[in-house]
Design a protein around this motif. Structure first.
Motif, PDB file in Angstrom:
ATOM      1  N   THR A  88     -12.406 -62.170  63.089  1.00  0.00           N
ATOM      2  CA  THR A  88     -11.456 -63.095  62.457  1.00  0.00           C
ATOM      3  C   THR A  88     -11.872 -64.532  62.719  1.00  0.00           C
ATOM      4  O   THR A  88     -11.832 -65.377  61.825  1.00  0.00           O
ATOM      5  CB  THR A  88     -10.033 -62.838  62.989  1.00  0.00           C
ATOM      6  N   MET A  89     -12.309 -64.814  63.957  1.00  0.00           N
ATOM      7  CA  MET A  89     -12.784 -66.146  64.314  1.00  0.00           C
ATOM      8  C   MET A  89     -13.975 -66.532  63.448  1.00  0.00           C
ATOM      9  O   MET A  89     -14.067 -67.667  62.974  1.00  0.00           O
ATOM     10  CB  MET A  89     -13.191 -66.196  65.788  1.00  0.00           C
ATOM     11  N   GLN A  90     -14.850 -65.585  63.211  1.00  0.00           N
ATOM     12  CA  GLN A  90     -16.037 -65.848  62.395  1.00  0.00           C
ATOM     13  C   GLN A  90     -15.622 -66.316  61.004  1.00  0.00           C
ATOM     14  O   GLN A  90     -16.194 -67.261  60.468  1.00  0.00           O
ATOM     15  CB  GLN A  90     -16.878 -64.580  62.306  1.00  0.00           C
ATOM     16  N   GLN A  91     -14.617 -65.694  60.435  1.00  0.00           N
ATOM     17  CA  GLN A  91     -14.145 -66.101  59.105  1.00  0.00           C
ATOM     18  C   GLN A  91     -13.472 -67.473  59.146  1.00  0.00           C
ATOM     19  O   GLN A  91     -13.655 -68.292  58.247  1.00  0.00           O
ATOM     20  CB  GLN A  91     -13.163 -65.061  58.542  1.00  0.00           C
ATOM     21  N   LYS A  92     -12.709 -67.737  60.199  1.00  0.00           N
ATOM     22  CA  LYS A  92     -12.035 -69.036  60.323  1.00  0.00           C
ATOM     23  C   LYS A  92     -13.025 -70.174  60.529  1.00  0.00           C
ATOM     24  O   LYS A  92     -12.746 -71.312  60.161  1.00  0.00           O
ATOM     25  CB  LYS A  92     -11.042 -69.015  61.484  1.00  0.00           C
ATOM     26  N   CYS A  93     -14.174 -69.880  61.119  1.00  0.00           N
ATOM     27  CA  CYS A  93     -15.168 -70.912  61.403  1.00  0.00           C
ATOM     28  C   CYS A  93     -16.166 -71.091  60.267  1.00  0.00           C
ATOM     29  O   CYS A  93     -17.059 -71.937  60.361  1.00  0.00           O
ATOM     30  CB  CYS A  93     -15.926 -70.575  62.693  1.00  0.00           C
ATOM     31  N   ARG A  94     -16.025 -70.317  59.232  1.00  0.00           N
ATOM     32  CA  ARG A  94     -16.970 -70.392  58.116  1.00  0.00           C
ATOM     33  C   ARG A  94     -16.919 -71.780  57.479  1.00  0.00           C
ATOM     34  O   ARG A  94     -15.855 -72.316  57.211  1.00  0.00           O
ATOM     35  CB  ARG A  94     -16.623 -69.339  57.086  1.00  0.00           C
ATOM     36  N   VAL A  95     -18.080 -72.343  57.230  1.00  0.00           N
ATOM     37  CA  VAL A  95     -18.194 -73.658  56.613  1.00  0.00           C
ATOM     38  C   VAL A  95     -18.447 -73.461  55.126  1.00  0.00           C
ATOM     39  O   VAL A  95     -19.397 -72.779  54.737  1.00  0.00           O
ATOM     40  CB  VAL A  95     -19.340 -74.468  57.257  1.00  0.00           C
ATOM     41  N   GLU A  96     -17.592 -74.057  54.318  1.00  0.00           N
ATOM     42  CA  GLU A  96     -17.744 -73.948  52.871  1.00  0.00           C
ATOM     43  C   GLU A  96     -18.924 -74.795  52.415  1.00  0.00           C
ATOM     44  O   GLU A  96     -19.202 -75.855  52.980  1.00  0.00           O
ATOM     45  CB  GLU A  96     -16.476 -74.430  52.164  1.00  0.00           C
ATOM     46  N   ALA A  97     -19.605 -74.332  51.384  1.00  0.00           N
ATOM     47  CA  ALA A  97     -20.715 -75.088  50.814  1.00  0.00           C
ATOM     48  C   ALA A  97     -20.164 -76.351  50.163  1.00  0.00           C
ATOM     49  O   ALA A  97     -19.098 -76.320  49.555  1.00  0.00           O
ATOM     50  CB  ALA A  97     -21.446 -74.244  49.780  1.00  0.00           C
ATOM     51  N   PRO A  98     -20.863 -77.467  50.309  1.00  0.00           N
ATOM     52  CA  PRO A  98     -20.365 -78.703  49.704  1.00  0.00           C
ATOM     53  C   PRO A  98     -20.380 -78.610  48.184  1.00  0.00           C
ATOM     54  O   PRO A  98     -21.253 -77.960  47.596  1.00  0.00           O
ATOM     55  CB  PRO A  98     -21.340 -79.766  50.199  1.00  0.00           C
ATOM     56  N   ALA A  99     -19.413 -79.256  47.566  1.00  0.00           N
ATOM     57  CA  ALA A  99     -19.329 -79.253  46.111  1.00  0.00           C
ATOM     58  C   ALA A  99     -20.445 -80.123  45.546  1.00  0.00           C
ATOM     59  O   ALA A  99     -20.799 -81.147  46.131  1.00  0.00           O
ATOM     60  CB  ALA A  99     -17.974 -79.791  45.673  1.00  0.00           C
ATOM     61  N   PRO A 100     -21.027 -79.717  44.435  1.00  0.00           N
ATOM     62  CA  PRO A 100     -22.079 -80.546  43.842  1.00  0.00           C
ATOM     63  C   PRO A 100     -21.493 -81.878  43.381  1.00  0.00           C
ATOM     64  O   PRO A 100     -20.373 -81.944  42.897  1.00  0.00           O
ATOM     65  CB  PRO A 100     -22.572 -79.719  42.656  1.00  0.00           C
ATOM     66  N   SER A 101     -22.258 -82.930  43.588  1.00  0.00           N
ATOM     67  CA  SER A 101     -21.798 -84.246  43.173  1.00  0.00           C
ATOM     68  C   SER A 101     -22.964 -85.033  42.604  1.00  0.00           C
ATOM     69  O   SER A 101     -24.123 -84.738  42.869  1.00  0.00           O
ATOM     70  CB  SER A 101     -21.187 -84.990  44.358  1.00  0.00           C
ATOM     71  N   SER A 102     -22.641 -86.051  41.830  1.00  0.00           N
ATOM     72  CA  SER A 102     -23.698 -86.882  41.256  1.00  0.00           C
ATOM     73  C   SER A 102     -24.213 -87.842  42.309  1.00  0.00           C
ATOM     74  O   SER A 102     -23.585 -88.062  43.336  1.00  0.00           O
ATOM     75  CB  SER A 102     -23.159 -87.662  40.055  1.00  0.00           C
ATOM     76  N   GLY A 103     -25.332 -88.449  42.056  1.00  0.00           N
ATOM     77  CA  GLY A 103     -25.923 -89.376  43.016  1.00  0.00           C
ATOM     78  C   GLY A 103     -25.147 -90.669  43.151  1.00  0.00           C
ATOM     79  O   GLY A 103     -25.318 -91.399  44.112  1.00  0.00           O
ATOM     80  N   SER A 104     -24.244 -90.970  42.205  1.00  0.00           N
ATOM     81  CA  SER A 104     -23.529 -92.243  42.255  1.00  0.00           C
ATOM     82  C   SER A 104     -22.283 -92.199  43.123  1.00  0.00           C
ATOM     83  O   SER A 104     -21.726 -93.228  43.451  1.00  0.00           O
ATOM     84  CB  SER A 104     -23.149 -92.683  40.839  1.00  0.00           C
ATOM     85  N   THR A 105     -21.797 -91.002  43.501  1.00  0.00           N
ATOM     86  CA  THR A 105     -20.614 -90.914  44.352  1.00  0.00           C
ATOM     87  C   THR A 105     -21.004 -90.375  45.713  1.00  0.00           C
ATOM     88  O   THR A 105     -21.993 -89.678  45.866  1.00  0.00           O
ATOM     89  CB  THR A 105     -19.547 -89.992  43.723  1.00  0.00           C
ATOM     90  N   ARG A 106     -20.178 -90.685  46.691  1.00  0.00           N
ATOM     91  CA  ARG A 106     -20.461 -90.227  48.052  1.00  0.00           C
ATOM     92  C   ARG A 106     -20.334 -88.719  48.166  1.00  0.00           C
ATOM     93  O   ARG A 106     -21.212 -88.050  48.625  1.00  0.00           O
ATOM     94  CB  ARG A 106     -19.524 -90.900  49.038  1.00  0.00           C
ATOM     95  N   SER A 107     -19.182 -88.205  47.786  1.00  0.00           N
ATOM     96  CA  SER A 107     -18.988 -86.760  47.787  1.00  0.00           C
ATOM     97  C   SER A 107     -17.876 -86.409  46.824  1.00  0.00           C
ATOM     98  O   SER A 107     -17.002 -87.228  46.546  1.00  0.00           O
ATOM     99  CB  SER A 107     -18.653 -86.245  49.192  1.00  0.00           C
ATOM    100  N   ALA A 108     -17.891 -85.203  46.371  1.00  0.00           N
ATOM    101  CA  ALA A 108     -16.892 -84.784  45.397  1.00  0.00           C
ATOM    102  C   ALA A 108     -15.511 -84.722  46.028  1.00  0.00           C
ATOM    103  O   ALA A 108     -14.516 -84.962  45.375  1.00  0.00           O
ATOM    104  CB  ALA A 108     -17.266 -83.420  44.819  1.00  0.00           C
ATOM    105  N   SER A 109     -15.416 -84.416  47.312  1.00  0.00           N
ATOM    106  CA  SER A 109     -14.113 -84.266  47.946  1.00  0.00           C
ATOM    107  C   SER A 109     -13.466 -85.597  48.286  1.00  0.00           C
ATOM    108  O   SER A 109     -12.265 -85.688  48.363  1.00  0.00           O
ATOM    109  CB  SER A 109     -14.248 -83.415  49.204  1.00  0.00           C
TER     110      SER A 109
END
Length: 110
Positions: free
Chosen positions: A59-80
């Protein structure tokens, strides 16, 4: 330690055994305790010893899972951080402008 076929996933194991046998010695007992404080791992204290279960480790393994970053264009810092950060700044700016308008109106009345 018993063989995997003999192991019941609800059997309690010490944090030290969890580190050595199930996590390959890649984390320490202190790390498991920190994960418990972060509400990502269940720990059971019996006497002065701390235990967990293999099921809780999974269960801990699932809670610690890191989501893949959302794709973003080069002009913005990040999609989130893009749109929501702008909306928060805009809302704060609107609130300040409303307060200024109220103060202006109260000064005109005197």
């Amino acid at each position: 330690m018993t063989r995997d076929a003999d192991l019941n996933f609800s059997d309690m194991i010490t944090l030290d055994d969890a580190c050595k046998h199930f996590l390959g010695g890649k984390v320490t007992v202190a790390t498991l305790r920190a994960l418990h404080k972060a509400d990502k791992l269940e720990i059971y204290r019996i006497g002065r010893r701390d235990f967990t279960t293999i099921s809780d480790l999974r269960t801990m393994q699932q809670k610690c899972r890191v989501e893949a970053p959302a794709p973003s264009s080069g002009s913005t810092r990040s999609a989130s951080a893009g749109r929501s950060a702008t909306e928060r700044a805009s809302a704060a700016q609107t609130a300040v402008m409303m307060k200024l308008e109220q103060r202006k109106k109260s000064l005109r009345g005197t």
